[in-house]
Design an enzyme around this catalytic site. Structure first.
Site, PDB file in Angstrom:
ATOM      1  N   CYS A 150       1.747  32.515  20.345  1.00  0.00           N
ATOM      2  CA  CYS A 150       2.229  31.590  19.205  1.00  0.00           C
ATOM      3  C   CYS A 150       3.213  30.196  19.717  1.00  0.00           C
ATOM      4  CB  CYS A 150       4.103  32.588  19.008  1.00  0.00           C
ATOM      5  SG  CYS A 150       5.482  31.777  18.175  1.00  0.00           S
ATOM      6  N   CYS A 187       6.708  29.883  19.509  1.00  0.00           N
ATOM      7  CA  CYS A 187       7.248  30.622  21.214  1.00  0.00           C
ATOM      8  C   CYS A 187       7.485  29.671  21.776  1.00  0.00           C
ATOM      9  CB  CYS A 187       6.553  31.445  21.285  1.00  0.00           C
ATOM     10  SG  CYS A 187       6.748  32.708  19.937  1.00  0.00           S
TER      11      CYS A 187
END
Length: 98
Positions: free
Chosen positions: A23, A26
């Site tokens: 991600c 993230c």
């Protein structure tokens, strides 16, 4: 090793970061979390939980997107939000729970 419930039930607020290695948002949050840890020191715990490796916890809290952040204190969820969050927003959300 402490269990999740033991970690979040204390007086010290715990910011949970549900994330995934793949991600990109993230990864973008990592410097913000590092800065929060420096600013709050021992008055805030930050726990990173990889959703791919912790499916049971992810399901328990209905994590549908990453990153998802949750703030716990005394075992209760005080705040929850998904997506990118700036440092100032985090600070304003965490301070009332210190």
């Amino acid at each position: 090793m402490s269990t999740f419930q033991e970690i979040v039930k204390g007086e010290t607020p715990v910011l949970i970061d549900f994330h995934a290695d793949w991600c990109n948002p993230c990864k973008e949050m990592n410097p913000v979390l590092k800065s929060l840890k420096q600013n709050f020191g021992s008055s805030l715990k930050i726990l990173k939980i990889n959703v791919d490796n912790n499916q049971i916890l992810s399901d328990k809290f209905s994590i549908r997107g990453v990153p998802t952040f949750m703030l716990f204190k005394k075992g209760e969820i005080k705040w929850r939000k998904s997506g990118l969050i700036n440092e100032e927003t985090f600070i304003n959300l965490i301070k009332p729970h210190l």
